[in-house]
Design an enzyme around this catalytic site. Structure first.
Site, PDB file in Angstrom:
ATOM      1  N   THR A  18       0.643  -1.211   0.292  1.00  0.00           N
ATOM      2  CA  THR A  18       0.359   0.355  -0.167  1.00  0.00           C
ATOM      3  C   THR A  18       0.865   1.242   0.497  1.00  0.00           C
ATOM      4  O   THR A  18       0.600   2.332  -1.026  1.00  0.00           O
ATOM      5  CB  THR A  18      -1.310   0.176   1.582  1.00  0.00           C
ATOM      6  N   ARG A  22       7.922  -2.257   2.711  1.00  0.00           N
ATOM      7  CA  ARG A  22       7.909  -3.005   3.691  1.00  0.00           C
ATOM      8  C   ARG A  22       7.884  -4.670   4.408  1.00  0.00           C
ATOM      9  O   ARG A  22       7.522  -6.088   3.774  1.00  0.00           O
ATOM     10  CB  ARG A  22       6.565  -2.540   4.309  1.00  0.00           C
ATOM     11  N   SER A 113       6.043   2.705   9.121  1.00  0.00           N
ATOM     12  CA  SER A 113       5.159   3.587   9.428  1.00  0.00           C
ATOM     13  C   SER A 113       4.899   3.352  10.266  1.00  0.00           C
ATOM     14  O   SER A 113       5.983   3.244  11.540  1.00  0.00           O
ATOM     15  CB  SER A 113       4.144   3.517   8.277  1.00  0.00           C
ATOM     16  N   HIS A 114       4.109   2.875  11.267  1.00  0.00           N
ATOM     17  CA  HIS A 114       3.305   1.846  12.792  1.00  0.00           C
ATOM     18  C   HIS A 114       3.962   1.437  13.072  1.00  0.00           C
ATOM     19  O   HIS A 114       3.373   0.660  13.592  1.00  0.00           O
ATOM     20  CB  HIS A 114       2.063   2.228  12.742  1.00  0.00           C
ATOM     21  N   LYS A 126      10.205   3.663   0.727  1.00  0.00           N
ATOM     22  CA  LYS A 126       8.995   4.725  -0.265  1.00  0.00           C
ATOM     23  C   LYS A 126       9.761   5.519  -1.169  1.00  0.00           C
ATOM     24  O   LYS A 126      10.702   6.319   0.094  1.00  0.00           O
ATOM     25  CB  LYS A 126       8.321   5.283   1.006  1.00  0.00           C
ATOM     26  N   ASP A 277       2.053   8.878  14.655  1.00  0.00           N
ATOM     27  CA  ASP A 277       2.491   7.599  14.188  1.00  0.00           C
ATOM     28  C   ASP A 277       4.584   7.674  13.693  1.00  0.00           C
ATOM     29  O   ASP A 277       4.771   7.924  13.741  1.00  0.00           O
ATOM     30  CB  ASP A 277       2.247   6.845  13.314  1.00  0.00           C
ATOM     31  N   ASP A 279       5.949   7.718  11.286  1.00  0.00           N
ATOM     32  CA  ASP A 279       6.770   8.908  10.011  1.00  0.00           C
ATOM     33  C   ASP A 279       5.976   9.372  10.137  1.00  0.00           C
ATOM     34  O   ASP A 279       6.302  10.371   9.679  1.00  0.00           O
ATOM     35  CB  ASP A 279       6.965   7.815   9.345  1.00  0.00           C
ATOM     36  N   ASP A 281       2.651  10.057   9.736  1.00  0.00           N
ATOM     37  CA  ASP A 281       1.838  10.769   9.136  1.00  0.00           C
ATOM     38  C   ASP A 281       0.207  10.058   9.388  1.00  0.00           C
ATOM     39  O   ASP A 281      -0.490  11.991   8.948  1.00  0.00           O
ATOM     40  CB  ASP A 281       1.732  10.539   7.492  1.00  0.00           C
ATOM     41  N   ARG A 282      -0.146  10.338  10.284  1.00  0.00           N
ATOM     42  CA  ARG A 282      -1.100   9.455  10.720  1.00  0.00           C
ATOM     43  C   ARG A 282      -1.441  10.263  12.228  1.00  0.00           C
ATOM     44  O   ARG A 282      -0.225  11.736  12.590  1.00  0.00           O
ATOM     45  CB  ARG A 282      -1.326   7.990  11.120  1.00  0.00           C
ATOM     46  N   THR A 344      -8.013   2.096  -0.927  1.00  0.00           N
ATOM     47  CA  THR A 344      -6.893   2.541  -0.163  1.00  0.00           C
ATOM     48  C   THR A 344      -5.512   2.889  -0.685  1.00  0.00           C
ATOM     49  O   THR A 344      -5.320   2.278  -1.715  1.00  0.00           O
ATOM     50  CB  THR A 344      -6.591   0.933   1.011  1.00  0.00           C
ATOM     51  N   GLU A 363      -8.608   8.870   5.489  1.00  0.00           N
ATOM     52  CA  GLU A 363      -8.892   7.475   5.364  1.00  0.00           C
ATOM     53  C   GLU A 363      -8.929   7.895   7.118  1.00  0.00           C
ATOM     54  O   GLU A 363      -8.757   7.912   8.041  1.00  0.00           O
ATOM     55  CB  GLU A 363      -7.682   7.006   4.503  1.00  0.00           C
ATOM     56  N   GLU A 364      -9.625   6.572   7.041  1.00  0.00           N
ATOM     57  CA  GLU A 364      -9.953   5.407   7.936  1.00  0.00           C
ATOM     58  C   GLU A 364      -9.057   5.004   8.958  1.00  0.00           C
ATOM     59  O   GLU A 364      -9.158   4.948  10.276  1.00  0.00           O
ATOM     60  CB  GLU A 364     -11.085   4.447   8.379  1.00  0.00           C
ATOM     61  N   SER A 365      -7.970   4.866   8.380  1.00  0.00           N
ATOM     62  CA  SER A 365      -6.744   4.462   8.882  1.00  0.00           C
ATOM     63  C   SER A 365      -6.249   5.578   9.612  1.00  0.00           C
ATOM     64  O   SER A 365      -4.471   5.812   9.673  1.00  0.00           O
ATOM     65  CB  SER A 365      -5.827   3.539   7.866  1.00  0.00           C
ATOM     66  N   LYS A 376      -0.046  12.008   4.392  1.00  0.00           N
ATOM     67  CA  LYS A 376      -0.762  12.737   5.472  1.00  0.00           C
ATOM     68  C   LYS A 376       0.208  13.124   6.303  1.00  0.00           C
ATOM     69  O   LYS A 376       0.603  12.941   5.859  1.00  0.00           O
ATOM     70  CB  LYS A 376      -1.087  11.557   6.057  1.00  0.00           C
ATOM     71  N   ARG A 496      -9.558  -6.836   7.048  1.00  0.00           N
ATOM     72  CA  ARG A 496      -9.660  -5.894   7.706  1.00  0.00           C
ATOM     73  C   ARG A 496     -11.206  -5.637   7.011  1.00  0.00           C
ATOM     74  O   ARG A 496     -12.028  -5.785   6.423  1.00  0.00           O
ATOM     75  CB  ARG A 496      -9.234  -4.748   6.879  1.00  0.00           C
TER      76      ARG A 496
HETATM   77  C1  G16 Z   1      -0.691   3.522   4.563  1.00  0.00           C
HETATM   78  C2  G16 Z   1      -0.896   4.415   3.369  1.00  0.00           C
HETATM   79  C3  G16 Z   1      -2.134   4.561   3.888  1.00  0.00           C
HETATM   80  C4  G16 Z   1      -3.414   2.624   4.254  1.00  0.00           C
HETATM   81  C5  G16 Z   1      -2.363   2.822   5.233  1.00  0.00           C
HETATM   82  C6  G16 Z   1      -3.321   1.276   5.663  1.00  0.00           C
HETATM   83  O1  G16 Z   1      -0.420   4.054   5.598  1.00  0.00           O
HETATM   84  O2  G16 Z   1      -0.417   5.093   2.954  1.00  0.00           O
HETATM   85  O3  G16 Z   1      -3.421   4.704   2.810  1.00  0.00           O
HETATM   86  O4  G16 Z   1      -5.129   3.778   4.469  1.00  0.00           O
HETATM   87  O5  G16 Z   1      -1.343   1.996   5.147  1.00  0.00           O
HETATM   88  O6  G16 Z   1      -3.224   0.214   4.751  1.00  0.00           O
HETATM   89  P1  G16 Z   1      -3.507  -1.201   4.551  1.00  0.00           P
HETATM   90  O7  G16 Z   1      -4.990  -1.361   4.880  1.00  0.00           O
HETATM   91  O8  G16 Z   1      -3.391  -1.173   3.332  1.00  0.00           O
HETATM   92  O9  G16 Z   1      -2.757  -2.130   5.602  1.00  0.00           O
HETATM   93  P2  G16 Z   1       1.036   4.198   6.496  1.00  0.00           P
HETATM   94  O10 G16 Z   1       0.901   5.396   7.947  1.00  0.00           O
HETATM   95  O11 G16 Z   1       1.291   3.312   6.922  1.00  0.00           O
HETATM   96  O12 G16 Z   1       2.119   4.512   5.083  1.00  0.00           O
END
Ligand code: G16
Length: 543
Positions: A18, A22, A113-114, A126, A277, A279, A281-282, A344, A363-365, A376, A496
């Site tokens: 996504t 990773r 990320s997280h 990335k 989080d 990095d 962005d969340r 997503t 986004e919901e995430s 983000k 999910r």
């Molecule tokens: C990444 C993407 C987001 C996505 C999230 C969850 O976030 O940048 O757009 O909503 O992953 O993705 P998934 O549901 O496929 O795990 P981040 O913060 O992990 O870079």
């Protein structure tokens, strides 16, 4: 400096998910693994030659080592200049901003990320393009194709760059500039928000608790909230970035940011609670005794953003990812704004932002941001809320109550089933897909299925198409069930399940989320059969 061409063999697993590649740290530490992926980027993105490349990461274990390798390879691949955050640190939104203001041809963002960090944790990379956005799927697929047939990579030998010394250095013909990670980002924030008003709000005794979760936002929060806005020092929790994030899981949600959540529901809760989080962005947003779901936060910001300095001209339009609740759509409808539904992945917002179709997206995430960058932005979201509170003089609870009264309330939750065997997760998806054609018109509880399909997206700007982006079972405006496979995990497969229920009647606006969603969860059990197929009794994480 001698450049060497090293013979190598392809790895078969360098397909981006996504948001970038990773993997476990140990995977990235294999000889040639990172080098192969980087060379694939340099081979595909030839526009980097003779241009500037931004580099930085979330400071997790392996960050510095990976950045030294990337600098050595950038020099060997003809990059003219590298701009790198001091100590190898740049948050994801700050990287995006740095790419934009420096006119760089791209950026390498080292982050998972997280996901947890440390020797046994995760690492990631990335690639962001000129303009600061994440590489499109077309581009990441080309990089993946290149990685499957790579036979050599180019690297300068014996490179060691002092990442802690700010200023200019030379590596052969390549310039290296080590920059403070906060300066430019903090300057940008001051053009968007009313810092004087927020400062006054703090002076009047209002308060903030921000949890940096021992990840990258610590220095940003310290400078912006404490030094520039005058919040007391205790407003920032876990501010020192650590290579293992203090052993925690820097995902700002009700589970992993529990100390903040407990504080916000206690007698001495501050007015606003926020967390970000790994990095940066969340974001998670809470008021005193109230959690604002990411979908609600997005919708409420859409309703208030034009009160803030950087957005006084109004919003061009808004967007949300498909699984994100439809609260945003109600605001867009009420205010006559265009509202887009994307798959997503933040990369799908890039064209909408670049073409001026939207100003705000989320986004919901736990992701929210605007057109100020192409990622983000966690600290931005907290600042936006601080400014809304300072501007309106209202509490989070008052804003939420007024919002739900005007637009109705979307109860929302996400159930994650982590680390499933891939075949089992696929079986759940395939079983549901097979049942879709017969669902429309069927009644479950008080709801009737109005639509049951797999979501696909055609980008309105470049016409590119993304298929199979999650399964949706829609019950008109009243409810939705969404199911998709995560694209960010590093172990097995994560399913999910997203549950959304909409209510407008005054007496139905004050339910607890779990209670409101219980009937829908029961329908999901019957329809999707996750428990039955996987053997799992309950989701691993509910957010
Ligand atoms: C990444 C993407 C987001 C996505 C999230 C969850 O976030 O940048 O757009 O909503 O992953 O993705 P998934 O549901 O496929 O795990 P981040 O913060 O992990 O870079």
């Amino acid at each position: 400096m001698p450049v060497r061409e090293i013979a190598t063999k392809p790895f078969s697993d360098q397909k981006s998910g996504t948001a970038g590649l990773r993997k476990k740290v140990a995977v990235f530490q294999q000889p040639h693994y990172l080098e192969n992926f980087l060379q694939s980027i340099f081979d595909v993105e030839t526009s980097l030659r003779g241009k500037t490349l931004v580099m930085g990461g979330d400071g997790r274990y392996h960050n510095r080592t990976a950045i030294q390798t990337a600098i050595a390879m950038a020099a060997a691949n003809g990059v003219a200049k590298v701009i790198v955050g001091q100590g190898g640190i740049l948050s994801t939104p700050a990287s995006s901003h740095m790419i934009r203001i420096s006119g760089a041809a791209g950026g390498l963002v080292f982050t998972a990320s997280h996901n947890p960090a440390g020797e046994d944790g995760d690492f990631g990379l990335k690639f962001n393009i000129a303009g600061g956005g994440q590489a499109s799927e077309t581009l990441t697929n080309r990089i993946y194709e290149a990685s499957k047939s790579i036979s050599r990579y180019r690297i300068e030998e014996n490179v060691w760059v002092d990442l802690d010394r700010r200023g200019s250095q030379k590596l052969g013909d390549m310039d290296i500039e080590v920059v403070d990670c906060v300066d430019d980002y903090a300057a940008l924030m001051q053009t968007l928000f009313d810092f004087d008003r927020i400062r006054d709000w703090f002076k009047k005794g209002h308060s903030l608790a921000f949890d940096a979760m021992h990840a990258v936002t610590g220095p940003y929060a310290q400078r912006i909230f404490v030094d520039l806005l005058g919040a007391p020092q205790k407003s920032v929790m876990n501010a020192s970035p650590l290579e293992d994030f203090g052993g925690g899981h820097p995902d700002p949600n009700l589970i992993y940011a529990k100390p903040l959540v407990d504080l916000m529901y206690s007698d001495h809760a501050p007015d606003l609670g926020g967390a970000s989080d790994g990095d940066g962005d969340r974001n998670m947003i809470l008021g005193r005794g109230i959690f604002i779901s990411p979908g609600d936060s997005l919708a409420m910001l859409a309703a208030h953003l034009d009160k803030l300095p950087g957005y006084k001209k109004g919003l061009a339009g808004v967007a949300r990812s498909m699984p994100t609740c439809r609260a945003l759509d109600m605001v867009a409808k009420g205010r006559g704004l265009a509202c887009y539904e994307t798959p997503t992945g933040w990369k799908f917002f890039a064209n909408l932002l670049d073409s001026g179709r939207i100003t705000l997206c989320g986004e919901e995430s736990f992701g929210t941001s605007s057109n100020h960058v192409r990622e983000k932005d966690g600290v931005w979201a907290v600042l936006a809320w601080l400014n809304v509170l300072a501007e309106t003089g209202l509490s989070m609870q008052q804003i939420a109550d007024a919002h739900w009264k005007q637009y109705g309330r979307h109860y929302y939750a996400r159930h994650d089933y982590d680390e499933l065997p891939t075949a089992v997760a696929n079986q759940v998806m395939e079983t549901l897909i097979a049942s879709l054609p017969r669902l429309a018109g069927q009644k479950f509880g008080e709801w009737t299925v109005s639509q049951a399909d797999e979501f696909g997206y055609e980008d309105p700007v470049d016409g590119s198409v993304a298929k199979s982006q999650g399964i949706r079972i829609v019950f008109g405006e009243a409810a939705r069930l969404i199911l998709r496979l995560s694209g960010t995990g590093t172990k097995g497969a994560t399913l999910r399940l997203y549950l959304e229920r909409y209510e407008t009647a005054a007496e139905k606006l004050g339910y607890k989320t779990g209670e409101a969603l219980a009937p829908l969860a029961a329908i999901a059990d019957q329809l999707i059969r996750i428990g039955e197929i996987t053997g799992r009794k309950a989701p691993d994480v509910v957010t």
